[in-house]
Design a protein around this motif. Sequence first.
Motif, PDB file in Angstrom:
ATOM      1  N   UNK A  31      32.177  46.033  19.520  1.00 11.49           N
ATOM      2  CA  UNK A  31      32.186  46.953  20.660  1.00 11.49           C
ATOM      3  C   UNK A  31      32.152  46.191  21.978  1.00 11.49           C
ATOM      4  N   UNK A  32      31.274  45.207  22.076  1.00 13.70           N
ATOM      5  CA  UNK A  32      31.168  44.441  23.322  1.00 13.70           C
ATOM      6  C   UNK A  32      32.391  43.556  23.555  1.00 13.70           C
ATOM      7  N   UNK A  33      32.985  43.071  22.487  1.00 15.22           N
ATOM      8  CA  UNK A  33      34.148  42.209  22.629  1.00 15.22           C
ATOM      9  C   UNK A  33      35.466  42.941  22.768  1.00 15.22           C
ATOM     10  N   UNK A  34      35.480  44.232  22.406  1.00 22.08           N
ATOM     11  CA  UNK A  34      36.727  45.015  22.353  1.00 22.08           C
ATOM     12  C   UNK A  34      37.599  44.878  23.608  1.00 22.08           C
ATOM     13  N   UNK A  35      37.032  45.013  24.815  1.00 22.97           N
ATOM     14  CA  UNK A  35      37.879  44.931  26.010  1.00 22.97           C
ATOM     15  C   UNK A  35      38.540  43.559  26.198  1.00 22.97           C
ATOM     16  N   UNK A  36      38.030  42.558  25.522  1.00 25.91           N
ATOM     17  CA  UNK A  36      38.521  41.195  25.687  1.00 25.91           C
ATOM     18  C   UNK A  36      39.410  40.744  24.529  1.00 25.91           C
ATOM     19  N   UNK A  37      39.608  41.620  23.537  1.00 22.87           N
ATOM     20  CA  UNK A  37      40.394  41.266  22.348  1.00 22.87           C
ATOM     21  C   UNK A  37      41.880  41.491  22.568  1.00 22.87           C
ATOM     22  N   UNK A  38      42.646  40.680  21.870  1.00 27.15           N
ATOM     23  CA  UNK A  38      44.099  40.883  21.845  1.00 27.15           C
ATOM     24  C   UNK A  38      44.393  42.078  20.936  1.00 27.15           C
ATOM     25  N   UNK A  39      45.592  42.626  20.996  1.00 25.66           N
ATOM     26  CA  UNK A  39      45.939  43.725  20.084  1.00 25.66           C
ATOM     27  C   UNK A  39      45.761  43.341  18.605  1.00 25.66           C
ATOM     28  N   UNK A  40      46.093  42.127  18.251  1.00 25.55           N
ATOM     29  CA  UNK A  40      45.919  41.689  16.860  1.00 25.55           C
ATOM     30  C   UNK A  40      44.444  41.605  16.489  1.00 25.55           C
ATOM     31  N   UNK A  41      43.614  41.099  17.363  1.00 26.62           N
ATOM     32  CA  UNK A  41      42.177  41.051  17.098  1.00 26.62           C
ATOM     33  C   UNK A  41      41.600  42.453  16.967  1.00 26.62           C
ATOM     34  N   UNK A  42      42.063  43.376  17.794  1.00 28.57           N
ATOM     35  CA  UNK A  42      41.602  44.768  17.694  1.00 28.57           C
ATOM     36  C   UNK A  42      42.016  45.377  16.363  1.00 28.57           C
ATOM     37  N   UNK A  43      43.226  45.090  15.911  1.00 31.73           N
ATOM     38  CA  UNK A  43      43.682  45.611  14.623  1.00 31.73           C
ATOM     39  C   UNK A  43      42.807  45.078  13.497  1.00 31.73           C
ATOM     40  N   UNK A  44      42.523  43.787  13.533  1.00 32.97           N
ATOM     41  CA  UNK A  44      41.674  43.183  12.494  1.00 32.97           C
ATOM     42  C   UNK A  44      40.256  43.727  12.549  1.00 32.97           C
ATOM     43  N   UNK A  45      39.708  43.869  13.759  1.00 29.33           N
ATOM     44  CA  UNK A  45      38.353  44.400  13.897  1.00 29.33           C
ATOM     45  C   UNK A  45      38.292  45.840  13.401  1.00 29.33           C
ATOM     46  N   UNK A  46      39.286  46.651  13.746  1.00 29.17           N
ATOM     47  CA  UNK A  46      39.319  48.044  13.288  1.00 29.17           C
ATOM     48  C   UNK A  46      39.368  48.107  11.765  1.00 29.17           C
ATOM     49  N   UNK A  47      40.121  47.223  11.155  1.00 27.82           N
ATOM     50  CA  UNK A  47      40.197  47.179   9.695  1.00 27.82           C
ATOM     51  C   UNK A  47      38.837  46.836   9.092  1.00 27.82           C
ATOM     52  N   UNK A  48      38.138  45.902   9.683  1.00 28.53           N
ATOM     53  CA  UNK A  48      36.801  45.516   9.191  1.00 28.53           C
ATOM     54  C   UNK A  48      35.806  46.654   9.395  1.00 28.53           C
TER      55      UNK A  48
END
Length: 75
Positions: A31-48
């Motif tokens: 949640x805290x890192x979300x605004x700083x993530x790339x689209x690919x990182x967000x996709x991976x985080x959402x999957x986790x």
Amino acid sequence: MAIENEPYPFGWKHDGSYVNHNNYDVANIFRYGWPHMSPEQKRRAASKIRDMLHWTLNSSLQNDGSFRTVPAFFS
């Protein structure tokens, strides 16, 4: 994400399985890192997050509304 499978206290899991305490911590970090993530990182985080939620609803949530605890781990 690189430390997901490392042993506690560094990784996310306890004895190779999710635990609610760590799931909560990891979700907050995302949640805290979300605004700083790339689209690919967000996709991976959402999957986790989906994986952790699935585990919680299918392996930890009990019929009485409580959550299974792991006596050998702080939950």
